[in-house]
Design a protein around this motif. Structure first.
Motif, PDB file in Angstrom:
ATOM      1  N   LEU A  54      32.142  20.920  46.559  1.00  0.00           N
ATOM      2  CA  LEU A  54      31.062  20.350  47.214  1.00  0.00           C
ATOM      3  C   LEU A  54      31.207  19.288  48.437  1.00  0.00           C
ATOM      4  O   LEU A  54      30.483  19.064  49.316  1.00  0.00           O
ATOM      5  N   PHE A  80      27.007  18.442  54.976  1.00  0.00           N
ATOM      6  CA  PHE A  80      26.807  19.337  53.723  1.00  0.00           C
ATOM      7  C   PHE A  80      28.111  18.759  52.539  1.00  0.00           C
ATOM      8  O   PHE A  80      27.293  18.518  51.507  1.00  0.00           O
ATOM      9  N   ARG A 113      25.094  26.232  48.479  1.00  0.00           N
ATOM     10  CA  ARG A 113      25.320  25.185  47.662  1.00  0.00           C
ATOM     11  C   ARG A 113      25.385  25.568  46.186  1.00  0.00           C
ATOM     12  O   ARG A 113      26.295  25.084  45.514  1.00  0.00           O
TER      13      ARG A 113
END
Length: 167
Positions: free
Chosen positions: A45, A86, A37
């Motif tokens: 992202l 995610f 990340r």
């Protein structure tokens, strides 16, 4: 009958809170996911293909520890399933626990217990499971060890086998 139900409920609650409060649970997975990340641009992202390529790029790094490489090995076939939560910004601890449901080995990977600069009285604070883990990391078997003191003695005897790559 009420008391049996109450005792069972209390026991289940205590065991679930104890398991959830283990600071070492999923620690390697959480580190890998955090590193992935942090390596990404903010605009990527939420993009699943970018997340998958970031996972591949991170996992191809030669400087990863053996345990981090093991997490990458487990994650590689399920990149797409990992990229979905995610991309939604799920916290890494929840993400790892979610992955662990489909692959129970994920949270079983732990960093070795650090034994550097430990005094003998500090070893007594460790659990037998942690002492066994230290010996396993050193490639030592403690045949006939039953009592905690025997494991502590074996850890102290094999202090010279603690390699620098262990930390």
């Amino acid at each position: 009958m009420k008391y049996i139900f109450l005792l069972t409920a209390v026991a289940l609650f205590a065991s679930s809170t104890r398991a959830a409060s283990d600071p070492r649970e999923c620690e390697v997975c959480m580190k890998v996911m955090t590193d992935i990340r942090e390596s990404m641009q903010k605009d990527g992202l939420k993009d699943k293909p970018k997340i998958e390529s970031a996972m591949g790029a991170h996992c191809s790094n030669e400087k990863l520890s053996a345990r981090e490489k093991k997490i990458c090995y487990y994650i590689d076939p399920i990149k797409r399933d990992v990229a979905q939560p995610f991309s939604l910004g799920m916290p890494v601890d929840r993400l790892c626990k979610r992955i662990n449901k489909s692959n129970p080995e994920i949270c079983g990977v732990k960093f070795p217990v650090k034994t550097e600069n430990l005094e003998p009285q500090d070893l007594t604070k460790l659990r037998v499971k942690q002492l066994k883990s230290i010996l396993l990391d050193r490639g030592v078997e403690c045949k006939g060890c039953v009592e905690k003191e025997e494991f502590i003695k074996k850890v102290q005897e094999t202090e010279h086998l603690a390699g620098s790559d262990e930390f």
